[in-house]
Write a protein that holds these residues in place. Structure first.
Motif, mmCIF file in Angstrom:
data_model
loop_
_atom_site.group_PDB
_atom_site.id
_atom_site.type_symbol
_atom_site.label_atom_id
_atom_site.label_comp_id
_atom_site.label_asym_id
_atom_site.label_seq_id
_atom_site.Cartn_x
_atom_site.Cartn_y
_atom_site.Cartn_z
ATOM 1 N N ALA A 43 0.813 -1.226 0.000
ATOM 2 C CA ALA A 43 0.000 0.000 0.000
ATOM 3 C C ALA A 43 0.842 1.270 0.000
ATOM 4 O O ALA A 43 0.485 2.257 -0.650
ATOM 5 N N THR A 44 1.968 1.252 0.710
ATOM 6 C CA THR A 44 2.749 2.474 0.878
ATOM 7 C C THR A 44 4.118 2.436 0.197
ATOM 8 O O THR A 44 4.747 3.474 0.015
ATOM 9 N N GLY A 45 4.594 1.250 -0.129
ATOM 10 C CA GLY A 45 5.934 1.108 -0.680
ATOM 11 C C GLY A 45 7.025 1.178 0.368
ATOM 12 O O GLY A 45 8.212 1.129 0.045
ATOM 13 N N GLN A 46 6.644 1.289 1.643
ATOM 14 C CA GLN A 46 7.628 1.388 2.723
ATOM 15 C C GLN A 46 8.441 0.106 2.821
ATOM 16 O O GLN A 46 7.894 -0.995 2.826
ATOM 17 N N ARG A 47 9.752 0.254 2.904
ATOM 18 C CA ARG A 47 10.645 -0.886 3.063
ATOM 19 C C ARG A 47 10.590 -1.344 4.516
ATOM 20 O O ARG A 47 10.715 -0.537 5.440
ATOM 21 N N VAL A 48 10.411 -2.673 4.707
ATOM 22 C CA VAL A 48 10.367 -3.231 6.056
ATOM 23 C C VAL A 48 11.481 -4.242 6.295
ATOM 24 O O VAL A 48 11.655 -4.714 7.411
ATOM 25 N N GLY A 49 12.233 -4.577 5.245
ATOM 26 C CA GLY A 49 13.319 -5.540 5.395
ATOM 27 C C GLY A 49 13.925 -5.874 4.053
ATOM 28 O O GLY A 49 13.685 -5.185 3.057
ATOM 29 N N ARG A 50 14.706 -6.945 4.051
ATOM 30 C CA ARG A 50 15.329 -7.405 2.821
ATOM 31 C C ARG A 50 15.365 -8.929 2.820
ATOM 32 O O ARG A 50 15.287 -9.571 3.876
ATOM 33 N N ILE A 51 15.482 -9.486 1.611
ATOM 34 C CA ILE A 51 15.574 -10.934 1.456
ATOM 35 C C ILE A 51 16.364 -11.224 0.198
ATOM 36 O O ILE A 51 16.336 -10.440 -0.751
ATOM 37 N N SER A 52 17.086 -12.325 0.223
ATOM 38 C CA SER A 52 17.821 -12.710 -0.972
ATOM 39 C C SER A 52 17.658 -14.203 -1.232
ATOM 40 O O SER A 52 17.451 -14.990 -0.305
ATOM 41 N N LEU A 53 17.719 -14.542 -2.499
ATOM 42 C CA LEU A 53 17.723 -15.937 -2.945
ATOM 43 C C LEU A 53 19.072 -16.174 -3.591
ATOM 44 O O LEU A 53 19.445 -15.480 -4.540
ATOM 45 N N ARG A 54 19.800 -17.139 -3.041
ATOM 46 C CA ARG A 54 21.148 -17.442 -3.511
ATOM 47 C C ARG A 54 21.132 -18.750 -4.292
ATOM 48 O O ARG A 54 20.437 -19.689 -3.913
ATOM 49 N N LEU A 55 21.919 -18.782 -5.354
ATOM 50 C CA LEU A 55 21.912 -19.920 -6.271
ATOM 51 C C LEU A 55 23.215 -20.706 -6.145
ATOM 52 O O LEU A 55 24.035 -20.719 -7.047
ATOM 53 N N GLY A 56 23.407 -21.355 -5.008
ATOM 54 C CA GLY A 56 24.642 -22.085 -4.770
ATOM 55 C C GLY A 56 24.410 -23.526 -4.393
ATOM 56 O O GLY A 56 23.302 -23.919 -4.031
ATOM 57 N N SER A 57 25.483 -24.322 -4.465
ATOM 58 C CA SER A 57 25.339 -25.728 -4.110
ATOM 59 C C SER A 57 26.600 -26.342 -3.510
ATOM 60 O O SER A 57 26.604 -27.531 -3.236
ATOM 61 N N SER A 58 27.664 -25.587 -3.292
ATOM 62 C CA SER A 58 28.863 -26.171 -2.697
ATOM 63 C C SER A 58 28.572 -26.566 -1.251
ATOM 64 O O SER A 58 27.650 -26.046 -0.615
ATOM 65 N N GLN A 59 29.373 -27.476 -0.731
ATOM 66 C CA GLN A 59 29.166 -27.920 0.651
ATOM 67 C C GLN A 59 29.338 -26.758 1.627
ATOM 68 O O GLN A 59 28.586 -26.624 2.582
#
Length: 151
Positions: A43-59
């Motif tokens: 509704a307001t566009g207010q930022r409340v946090g962050r999140i990321s999706l990482r594309l990795g697979s090493s141990q």
């Protein structure tokens, strides 16, 4: 190396994830390709946090970093924003063929552990941080590694 995809509109009608950056891999620093989003109120566009999706697979990645990273700003906690933001990223993770998701947090972070468990994550094990790792130099000794099946 994974190809970045168009994430499309990521909203649940109340929250909206706004793509801020597509970060390429940085092998020298053990960084994998990553989408970075702001968690915003629709509704307001207010930022409340962050999140990321990482594309990795090493141990190393699976034990100490994980596929999802999230943080909700302190004044906006208690509304399940992290749970809902993670759920909004599940379709993009599926498009990348990521299954299961691995999520990692320190044992003392009860809010992150609660978020991961609410999503259906199952604690696989406590993993020791290697002494030659930057995380170890920062004082981190253990990680909780969770498994979250997407299908």
């Amino acid at each position: 190396m994974p190809t970045f995809l168009d994430p499309g509109e990521l909203t649940d009608g109340d929250l909206r994830l706004v793509l801020r950056e597509r970060r390429p891999a940085d092998v020298a620093h053990e960084l994998v390709p990553e989408y970075v989003f702001d968690i915003t109120l629709w509704a307001t566009g207010q930022r409340v946090g962050r999140i990321s999706l990482r594309l990795g697979s090493s141990q190393y990645f699976l034990n100490h970093v994980g596929h999802l990273g999230f943080a909700v700003d302190s004044e906006h906690r208690g509304h399940r924003y992290a749970v809902r933001a993670c759920q909004l990223l599940f379709p993009l993770a599926r498009k990348h063929g990521i299954n299961p998701l691995r999520l990692v947090c320190v044992p003392e972070n009860t809010a992150s552990r609660r978020t991961i468990e609410t999503l259906g994550g199952v604690l696989e094990e406590l993993v020791s941080v290697p002494k030659d790792c930057e995380l170890y130099r920062q004082g981190q000794r253990l990680n909780c590694r969770y498994r979250l099946d997407l299908w």
